[in-house]
Design a protein around this motif. Structure first.
Motif, PDB file in Angstrom:
ATOM      1  N   ARG A   1      50.325  41.776  34.487  1.00  0.00           N
ATOM      2  CA  ARG A   1      49.038  41.982  35.158  1.00  0.00           C
ATOM      3  C   ARG A   1      48.476  43.375  34.868  1.00  0.00           C
ATOM      4  NH1 ARG A   1      53.178  42.517  38.632  1.00  0.00           N
ATOM      5  NH2 ARG A   1      53.234  44.189  40.182  1.00  0.00           N
ATOM      6  N   PHE A   2      49.335  44.276  34.411  1.00  0.00           N
ATOM      7  CA  PHE A   2      48.887  45.630  34.076  1.00  0.00           C
ATOM      8  C   PHE A   2      48.656  45.817  32.574  1.00  0.00           C
ATOM      9  CE2 PHE A   2      51.734  46.370  37.844  1.00  0.00           C
ATOM     10  CZ  PHE A   2      50.727  46.672  38.745  1.00  0.00           C
ATOM     11  N   ALA A   3      48.819  44.750  31.810  1.00  0.00           N
ATOM     12  CA  ALA A   3      48.822  44.877  30.347  1.00  0.00           C
ATOM     13  C   ALA A   3      47.547  45.513  29.806  1.00  0.00           C
ATOM     14  CB  ALA A   3      49.046  43.510  29.697  1.00  0.00           C
ATOM     15  N   SER A   4      46.414  45.168  30.374  1.00  0.00           N
ATOM     16  CA  SER A   4      45.146  45.697  29.859  1.00  0.00           C
ATOM     17  C   SER A   4      44.992  47.186  30.133  1.00  0.00           C
ATOM     18  CB  SER A   4      43.963  44.938  30.474  1.00  0.00           C
ATOM     19  OG  SER A   4      43.914  45.142  31.885  1.00  0.00           O
ATOM     20  N   ARG A   5      45.868  47.734  30.994  1.00  0.00           N
ATOM     21  CA  ARG A   5      45.765  49.154  31.349  1.00  0.00           C
ATOM     22  C   ARG A   5      46.974  49.973  30.889  1.00  0.00           C
ATOM     23  NH1 ARG A   5      45.396  50.666  36.653  1.00  0.00           N
ATOM     24  NH2 ARG A   5      46.197  48.758  37.620  1.00  0.00           N
ATOM     25  N   LEU A   6      47.738  49.402  29.943  1.00  0.00           N
ATOM     26  CA  LEU A   6      48.900  50.131  29.436  1.00  0.00           C
ATOM     27  C   LEU A   6      48.961  50.042  27.913  1.00  0.00           C
ATOM     28  CD1 LEU A   6      51.433  51.785  30.098  1.00  0.00           C
ATOM     29  CD2 LEU A   6      52.708  49.636  30.173  1.00  0.00           C
ATOM     30  N   VAL A   7      48.952  51.192  27.265  1.00  0.00           N
ATOM     31  CA  VAL A   7      49.113  51.291  25.815  1.00  0.00           C
ATOM     32  C   VAL A   7      50.576  51.618  25.535  1.00  0.00           C
ATOM     33  CG1 VAL A   7      48.451  52.534  23.720  1.00  0.00           C
ATOM     34  CG2 VAL A   7      46.743  52.087  25.505  1.00  0.00           C
TER      35      VAL A   7
ATOM     36  N   PHE B   1      61.203  42.978  27.021  1.00  0.00           N
ATOM     37  CA  PHE B   1      60.223  41.903  27.177  1.00  0.00           C
ATOM     38  C   PHE B   1      60.198  41.387  28.609  1.00  0.00           C
ATOM     39  CE2 PHE B   1      58.636  37.555  26.997  1.00  0.00           C
ATOM     40  CZ  PHE B   1      57.450  37.738  26.278  1.00  0.00           C
ATOM     41  N   ASP B   2      61.368  41.264  29.227  1.00  0.00           N
ATOM     42  CA  ASP B   2      61.418  40.810  30.624  1.00  0.00           C
ATOM     43  C   ASP B   2      60.624  41.758  31.519  1.00  0.00           C
ATOM     44  OD1 ASP B   2      62.968  38.673  29.945  1.00  0.00           O
ATOM     45  OD2 ASP B   2      64.880  39.557  30.599  1.00  0.00           O
ATOM     46  N   LEU B   3      60.784  43.062  31.308  1.00  0.00           N
ATOM     47  CA  LEU B   3      60.072  44.048  32.120  1.00  0.00           C
ATOM     48  C   LEU B   3      58.565  43.979  31.882  1.00  0.00           C
ATOM     49  CD1 LEU B   3      60.027  46.532  34.000  1.00  0.00           C
ATOM     50  CD2 LEU B   3      60.478  47.955  31.990  1.00  0.00           C
ATOM     51  N   LEU B   4      58.175  43.885  30.616  1.00  0.00           N
ATOM     52  CA  LEU B   4      56.750  43.877  30.287  1.00  0.00           C
ATOM     53  C   LEU B   4      56.075  42.565  30.690  1.00  0.00           C
ATOM     54  CD1 LEU B   4      57.017  45.634  26.822  1.00  0.00           C
ATOM     55  CD2 LEU B   4      55.915  46.566  28.856  1.00  0.00           C
TER      56      LEU B   4
ATOM     57  N   TYR C   1      48.902  43.732  25.958  1.00  0.00           N
ATOM     58  CA  TYR C   1      49.175  45.151  25.728  1.00  0.00           C
ATOM     59  C   TYR C   1      48.577  45.593  24.396  1.00  0.00           C
ATOM     60  CZ  TYR C   1      52.638  44.774  29.486  1.00  0.00           C
ATOM     61  OH  TYR C   1      53.259  44.567  30.688  1.00  0.00           O
ATOM     62  N   ARG C   2      48.153  46.862  24.347  1.00  0.00           N
ATOM     63  CA  ARG C   2      47.742  47.458  23.082  1.00  0.00           C
ATOM     64  C   ARG C   2      48.904  48.261  22.507  1.00  0.00           C
ATOM     65  NH1 ARG C   2      42.322  50.524  24.690  1.00  0.00           N
ATOM     66  NH2 ARG C   2      43.445  50.630  26.686  1.00  0.00           N
ATOM     67  N   ILE C   3      49.013  48.244  21.182  1.00  0.00           N
ATOM     68  CA  ILE C   3      50.091  48.944  20.482  1.00  0.00           C
ATOM     69  C   ILE C   3      49.520  50.128  19.718  1.00  0.00           C
ATOM     70  CG2 ILE C   3      51.966  48.752  18.810  1.00  0.00           C
ATOM     71  CD1 ILE C   3      52.340  46.990  21.278  1.00  0.00           C
TER      72      ILE C   3
ATOM     73  N   ASP D   1      63.261  54.497  27.989  1.00  0.00           N
ATOM     74  CA  ASP D   1      62.004  53.762  27.811  1.00  0.00           C
ATOM     75  C   ASP D   1      61.732  52.835  28.995  1.00  0.00           C
ATOM     76  OD1 ASP D   1      61.639  54.981  25.384  1.00  0.00           O
ATOM     77  OD2 ASP D   1      62.196  53.243  24.176  1.00  0.00           O
ATOM     78  N   ARG D   2      62.745  52.093  29.411  1.00  0.00           N
ATOM     79  CA  ARG D   2      62.547  51.150  30.514  1.00  0.00           C
ATOM     80  C   ARG D   2      62.295  51.884  31.832  1.00  0.00           C
ATOM     81  NH1 ARG D   2      66.793  48.547  27.739  1.00  0.00           N
ATOM     82  NH2 ARG D   2      68.337  49.218  29.270  1.00  0.00           N
ATOM     83  N   HIS D   3      62.965  53.011  32.027  1.00  0.00           N
ATOM     84  CA  HIS D   3      62.741  53.789  33.242  1.00  0.00           C
ATOM     85  C   HIS D   3      61.307  54.315  33.288  1.00  0.00           C
ATOM     86  CE1 HIS D   3      63.406  56.543  36.569  1.00  0.00           C
ATOM     87  NE2 HIS D   3      62.951  57.538  35.815  1.00  0.00           N
ATOM     88  N   MET D   4      60.831  54.840  32.176  1.00  0.00           N
ATOM     89  CA  MET D   4      59.476  55.376  32.141  1.00  0.00           C
ATOM     90  C   MET D   4      58.438  54.273  32.333  1.00  0.00           C
ATOM     91  SD  MET D   4      59.843  58.618  31.872  1.00  0.00           S
ATOM     92  CE  MET D   4      58.238  59.212  31.358  1.00  0.00           C
ATOM     93  N   LEU D   5      58.697  53.112  31.760  1.00  0.00           N
ATOM     94  CA  LEU D   5      57.779  51.987  31.951  1.00  0.00           C
ATOM     95  C   LEU D   5      57.740  51.551  33.411  1.00  0.00           C
ATOM     96  CD1 LEU D   5      58.517  49.835  28.780  1.00  0.00           C
ATOM     97  CD2 LEU D   5      56.297  50.819  29.404  1.00  0.00           C
ATOM     98  N   ALA D   6      58.904  51.532  34.064  1.00  0.00           N
ATOM     99  CA  ALA D   6      58.943  51.162  35.481  1.00  0.00           C
ATOM    100  C   ALA D   6      58.110  52.137  36.307  1.00  0.00           C
ATOM    101  CB  ALA D   6      60.391  51.123  35.972  1.00  0.00           C
ATOM    102  N   LEU D   7      58.229  53.435  36.010  1.00  0.00           N
ATOM    103  CA  LEU D   7      57.417  54.435  36.698  1.00  0.00           C
ATOM    104  C   LEU D   7      55.938  54.214  36.413  1.00  0.00           C
ATOM    105  CD1 LEU D   7      59.383  57.788  36.148  1.00  0.00           C
ATOM    106  CD2 LEU D   7      59.274  56.411  38.231  1.00  0.00           C
ATOM    107  N   ALA D   8      55.632  53.908  35.158  1.00  0.00           N
ATOM    108  CA  ALA D   8      54.229  53.691  34.777  1.00  0.00           C
ATOM    109  C   ALA D   8      53.636  52.512  35.539  1.00  0.00           C
ATOM    110  CB  ALA D   8      54.132  53.464  33.271  1.00  0.00           C
ATOM    111  N   PHE D   9      54.389  51.432  35.674  1.00  0.00           N
ATOM    112  CA  PHE D   9      53.881  50.273  36.406  1.00  0.00           C
ATOM    113  C   PHE D   9      53.654  50.614  37.883  1.00  0.00           C
ATOM    114  CE2 PHE D   9      55.984  47.603  32.969  1.00  0.00           C
ATOM    115  CZ  PHE D   9      54.775  47.274  32.373  1.00  0.00           C
ATOM    116  N   ASP D  10      54.562  51.392  38.468  1.00  0.00           N
ATOM    117  CA  ASP D  10      54.371  51.814  39.857  1.00  0.00           C
ATOM    118  C   ASP D  10      53.103  52.658  39.995  1.00  0.00           C
ATOM    119  OD1 ASP D  10      56.616  50.519  40.757  1.00  0.00           O
ATOM    120  OD2 ASP D  10      57.900  52.276  40.721  1.00  0.00           O
ATOM    121  N   TRP D  11      52.890  53.553  39.044  1.00  0.00           N
ATOM    122  CA  TRP D  11      51.687  54.402  39.065  1.00  0.00           C
ATOM    123  C   TRP D  11      50.434  53.551  38.938  1.00  0.00           C
ATOM    124  CZ3 TRP D  11      47.432  55.625  36.170  1.00  0.00           C
ATOM    125  CH2 TRP D  11      46.805  56.851  36.421  1.00  0.00           C
ATOM    126  N   LEU D  12      50.443  52.602  38.014  1.00  0.00           N
ATOM    127  CA  LEU D  12      49.277  51.740  37.805  1.00  0.00           C
ATOM    128  C   LEU D  12      48.978  50.891  39.037  1.00  0.00           C
ATOM    129  CD1 LEU D  12      49.994  50.607  34.133  1.00  0.00           C
ATOM    130  CD2 LEU D  12      48.084  52.045  34.896  1.00  0.00           C
TER     131      LEU D  12
END
Length: 254
Positions: free
Chosen positions: A116-122, A108-111, A149-151, A70-81
């Protein structure tokens, strides 16, 4: 066996062989309107064979390593965003990632560091364990919503994603499992409409997953879904669009 799979996963991450492809969530009223694109995990084996998430996630869950994925995929997602200023993504987080205090803190630390990307990540909540009885996890989701973030609840109606869980969670989006599109019974359309109605009571956006035919798309519209997801409108590529060397190259090009 599970330990060997976990070791192979760690090695694949280090070599940049774990990434994602994208599949759009489209408006049911205007299919050209994309709500966001879901990250679909991919792992490239040393021989070049590509594994979908469904082929390796179960092993990581059994090995207790799903939170790492999960954390790895989120890190990739933030790089993409960071490289796509108008892009909006959806990324899975497992109940296991938020049911453990240590994993919650790391997540939580990662998110929060990338708020700054919260509005663009579900954040799409996947339930491999029951969650409705974990008050700390519910509070954690509320803290993520406070960051912007949206859930979303994924695969609603199957497994542990039950009405009880749905009604106890703070959610913005409900994704109904495609199983309900494929019911072979005379009252299938009425059943699907009731599922959408229940989901609509707790979230303004209701997505029906697994839409693969025009008949299923029409059934989703009739049932009242606001959005749909499936191969009919968006067939993800098998090769990762972003991950490993793609991540390094894209980061340099931003």
């Amino acid at each position: 066996m599970f330990d060997r799979v976990a070791e192979a996963f760690d090695y694949a991450v280090k070599q940049g062989r774990v990434g994602f492809s994208l599949q759009h969530i489209n408006s049911a009223a205007d299919v050209g309107n994309v709500l966001y694109s879901e990250c679909l995990g991919r792992l490239v084996k040393p021989d070049g064979e590509i594994m979908t998430a469904s082929e390796f996630v179960g092993y990581l869950e059994a090995a207790g390593r799903i939170a790492t994925l999960d954390r790895h995929m989120l890190a990739l997602a933030f790089d993409w965003l960071a490289c796509q200023p108008h892009g909006v993504l959806g990324c899975n987080i497992s109940v296991e990632s938020i049911s453990d205090e240590r994993n919650r803190a790391l997540l939580f630390d990662l998110l929060s560091a990338n708020a700054r990307f919260a509005s663009r990540l579900v954040l799409e909540l996947t339930e491999s364990l029951p969650m409705s009885g974990i008050p700390a996890a519910c509070r954690f989701l509320q803290s993520l919503q406070a960051l912007g973030y949206r859930i979303a609840v994924d695969d609603f109606g199957t497994g542990f994603s039950t009405p009880e869980a749905l009604l106890s969670l703070p959610v913005d989006i409900v994704k109904i499992d495609g199983f309900f599109l494929r019911l072979d019974r005379g009252d299938a359309e009425r059943f699907l409409s009731h599922m959408v109605g229940l989901a609509s009571c707790v979230a303004p956006i209701v997505v029906i997953e697994g839409v693969e035919t025009y008949a299923q798309f029409e059934a989703a519209q009739v049932a009242g879904a606001t959005h749909v997801q499936g191969f009919l409108l968006s067939e993800p590529t098998l090769t990762p669009l972003f991950g490993g060397e793609f991540r390094s190259r894209a980061t340099m090009e931003c």
